[in-house]
Design a protein around this motif. Sequence first.
Motif, PDB file in Angstrom:
ATOM      1  N   LEU A 168       0.830  -1.205   0.000  1.00  9.48           N
ATOM      2  CA  LEU A 168       0.000   0.000   0.000  1.00  9.48           C
ATOM      3  C   LEU A 168       0.862   1.251   0.000  1.00  9.48           C
ATOM      4  CD1 LEU A 168      -2.910  -0.825   2.458  1.00  9.48           C
ATOM      5  CD2 LEU A 168      -3.071  -0.429   0.006  1.00  9.48           C
ATOM      6  N   PHE A 169       2.017   1.180   0.647  1.00  5.02           N
ATOM      7  CA  PHE A 169       2.887   2.348   0.754  1.00  5.02           C
ATOM      8  C   PHE A 169       3.993   2.383  -0.293  1.00  5.02           C
ATOM      9  CE2 PHE A 169       1.186   1.682   5.062  1.00  5.02           C
ATOM     10  CZ  PHE A 169       0.534   2.896   5.220  1.00  5.02           C
ATOM     11  N   THR A 170       4.354   1.242  -0.861  1.00  9.08           N
ATOM     12  CA  THR A 170       5.505   1.208  -1.767  1.00  9.08           C
ATOM     13  C   THR A 170       5.148   0.959  -3.228  1.00  9.08           C
ATOM     14  OG1 THR A 170       5.846  -1.159  -1.372  1.00  9.08           O
ATOM     15  CG2 THR A 170       7.019   0.382   0.071  1.00  9.08           C
ATOM     16  N   LEU A 171       3.995   0.399  -3.499  1.00  9.49           N
ATOM     17  CA  LEU A 171       3.628   0.044  -4.869  1.00  9.49           C
ATOM     18  C   LEU A 171       3.292   1.296  -5.672  1.00  9.49           C
ATOM     19  CD1 LEU A 171       3.195  -2.716  -6.342  1.00  9.49           C
ATOM     20  CD2 LEU A 171       0.777  -2.425  -5.906  1.00  9.49           C
ATOM     21  N   PRO A 172       3.823   1.410  -6.894  1.00 11.95           N
ATOM     22  CA  PRO A 172       3.469   2.569  -7.728  1.00 11.95           C
ATOM     23  C   PRO A 172       1.971   2.559  -8.061  1.00 11.95           C
ATOM     24  CG  PRO A 172       5.365   1.403  -8.635  1.00 11.95           C
ATOM     25  CD  PRO A 172       4.825   0.564  -7.531  1.00 11.95           C
ATOM     26  N   LYS A 173       1.421   3.726  -8.256  1.00  8.63           N
ATOM     27  CA  LYS A 173      -0.009   3.849  -8.555  1.00  8.63           C
ATOM     28  C   LYS A 173      -0.342   3.142  -9.863  1.00  8.63           C
ATOM     29  CE  LYS A 173      -0.474   8.260  -6.194  1.00  8.63           C
ATOM     30  NZ  LYS A 173      -0.943   7.851  -4.957  1.00  8.63           N
ATOM     31  N   GLY A 174      -1.492   2.465  -9.872  1.00  9.06           N
ATOM     32  CA  GLY A 174      -1.947   1.749 -11.055  1.00  9.06           C
ATOM     33  C   GLY A 174      -1.450   0.312 -11.142  1.00  9.06           C
ATOM     34  N   GLN A 175      -0.575  -0.106 -10.236  1.00 11.52           N
ATOM     35  CA  GLN A 175      -0.041  -1.468 -10.261  1.00 11.52           C
ATOM     36  C   GLN A 175      -0.958  -2.423  -9.489  1.00 11.52           C
ATOM     37  OE1 GLN A 175       2.845  -2.515 -11.854  1.00 11.52           O
ATOM     38  NE2 GLN A 175       2.754  -0.477 -12.760  1.00 11.52           N
ATOM     39  N   ARG A 176      -0.867  -3.692  -9.830  1.00  7.04           N
ATOM     40  CA  ARG A 176      -1.663  -4.720  -9.161  1.00  7.04           C
ATOM     41  C   ARG A 176      -0.906  -5.280  -7.948  1.00  7.04           C
ATOM     42  NH1 ARG A 176      -5.981  -6.018 -12.339  1.00  7.04           N
ATOM     43  NH2 ARG A 176      -5.758  -5.656 -14.557  1.00  7.04           N
ATOM     44  N   PHE A 177      -1.669  -5.843  -7.012  1.00  2.00           N
ATOM     45  CA  PHE A 177      -1.103  -6.454  -5.813  1.00  2.00           C
ATOM     46  C   PHE A 177      -0.799  -7.923  -6.097  1.00  2.00           C
ATOM     47  CE2 PHE A 177      -3.510  -2.816  -4.358  1.00  2.00           C
ATOM     48  CZ  PHE A 177      -2.675  -2.241  -3.423  1.00  2.00           C
ATOM     49  N   THR A 178       0.035  -8.162  -7.081  1.00  2.00           N
ATOM     50  CA  THR A 178       0.291  -9.512  -7.563  1.00  2.00           C
ATOM     51  C   THR A 178       0.981 -10.382  -6.514  1.00  2.00           C
ATOM     52  OG1 THR A 178       0.521  -8.602  -9.778  1.00  2.00           O
ATOM     53  CG2 THR A 178       1.312 -10.838  -9.451  1.00  2.00           C
ATOM     54  N   PHE A 179       2.000  -9.865  -5.867  1.00  2.00           N
ATOM     55  CA  PHE A 179       2.736 -10.667  -4.882  1.00  2.00           C
ATOM     56  C   PHE A 179       1.844 -11.068  -3.719  1.00  2.00           C
ATOM     57  CE2 PHE A 179       6.054 -11.062  -1.474  1.00  2.00           C
ATOM     58  CZ  PHE A 179       6.578 -12.248  -1.936  1.00  2.00           C
ATOM     59  N   THR A 180       1.011 -10.144  -3.243  1.00  2.00           N
ATOM     60  CA  THR A 180       0.068 -10.463  -2.179  1.00  2.00           C
ATOM     61  C   THR A 180      -0.920 -11.528  -2.643  1.00  2.00           C
ATOM     62  OG1 THR A 180       0.244  -8.200  -1.358  1.00  2.00           O
ATOM     63  CG2 THR A 180      -1.632  -9.479  -0.589  1.00  2.00           C
ATOM     64  N   GLY A 181      -1.400 -11.420  -3.870  1.00  2.00           N
ATOM     65  CA  GLY A 181      -2.324 -12.407  -4.414  1.00  2.00           C
ATOM     66  C   GLY A 181      -1.705 -13.784  -4.525  1.00  2.00           C
ATOM     67  N   ILE A 182      -0.428 -13.833  -4.909  1.00  2.00           N
ATOM     68  CA  ILE A 182       0.259 -15.128  -5.015  1.00  2.00           C
ATOM     69  C   ILE A 182       0.428 -15.759  -3.638  1.00  2.00           C
ATOM     70  CG2 ILE A 182       2.479 -16.190  -5.589  1.00  2.00           C
ATOM     71  CD1 ILE A 182       2.617 -14.204  -7.954  1.00  2.00           C
ATOM     72  N   LEU A 183       0.782 -14.957  -2.635  1.00  2.00           N
ATOM     73  CA  LEU A 183       0.906 -15.487  -1.270  1.00  2.00           C
ATOM     74  C   LEU A 183      -0.438 -16.011  -0.760  1.00  2.00           C
ATOM     75  CD1 LEU A 183       3.272 -12.864   0.402  1.00  2.00           C
ATOM     76  CD2 LEU A 183       3.805 -15.222  -0.226  1.00  2.00           C
ATOM     77  N   GLN A 184      -1.513 -15.290  -1.054  1.00  2.00           N
ATOM     78  CA  GLN A 184      -2.845 -15.760  -0.657  1.00  2.00           C
ATOM     79  C   GLN A 184      -3.216 -17.045  -1.387  1.00  2.00           C
ATOM     80  OE1 GLN A 184      -3.734 -14.533   2.310  1.00  2.00           O
ATOM     81  NE2 GLN A 184      -5.825 -14.810   1.692  1.00  2.00           N
ATOM     82  N   LEU A 185      -2.859 -17.131  -2.651  1.00  2.00           N
ATOM     83  CA  LEU A 185      -3.146 -18.338  -3.422  1.00  2.00           C
ATOM     84  C   LEU A 185      -2.383 -19.540  -2.864  1.00  2.00           C
ATOM     85  CD1 LEU A 185      -4.847 -19.205  -5.813  1.00  2.00           C
ATOM     86  CD2 LEU A 185      -2.897 -18.771  -7.287  1.00  2.00           C
ATOM     87  N   ILE A 186      -1.152 -19.335  -2.425  1.00  2.00           N
ATOM     88  CA  ILE A 186      -0.379 -20.409  -1.800  1.00  2.00           C
ATOM     89  C   ILE A 186      -1.039 -20.840  -0.493  1.00  2.00           C
ATOM     90  CG2 ILE A 186       1.833 -20.996  -0.724  1.00  2.00           C
ATOM     91  CD1 ILE A 186       3.154 -19.176  -2.841  1.00  2.00           C
TER      92      ILE A 186
END
Length: 158
Positions: free
Chosen positions: A86-104
């Motif tokens: 939320l604090f480091t991701l550039p605007k307009g980018q997806r939360f892909t890494f968080t989604g992958i961790l949740q998928l695992i």
Amino acid sequence: MLILAGIVVLHITTIILLLVATIDNAWWITDKVSTDLWGKWELSDSVWHYTNLKNYPEEYLQTIQATSVLACVFAILALFVFVAQLFTLPKGQRFTFTGILQLIACLCIMIAASIYTAELHAGDTKGSYGHSYVLAWISFVLTFLLAVTYLVLRKKSE
């Protein structure tokens, strides 16, 4: 902002459900026995006694224990990564890494509940699955929904 709060609340709820499913002693219950992933509680003379799981195939039991704990770890890690993104991701980018961790985490709890279903009590006619088992499957659904949400969600550009 309301969507963000809802996602965080759902994520924390999922973590709590995963922890309860992993820790609580009600995966398989009968009138005199309550079994969890770590041991068995037997009722004799109105007193509950804790015993080890002796009659369970050790390789399946250890797999279930490990994947349940890993599901909790990955779900907690995903929450921290989400807050960091939320604090480091550039605007307009997806939360892909968080989604992958949740998928695992989703896959880990699915593996644990599936092996428990197929291998540990497949032939038992006396007893039923307890609330911890049900919570594990509910956690599977919630972690899957969160994973899809994180993979689709973009950081809002203002």
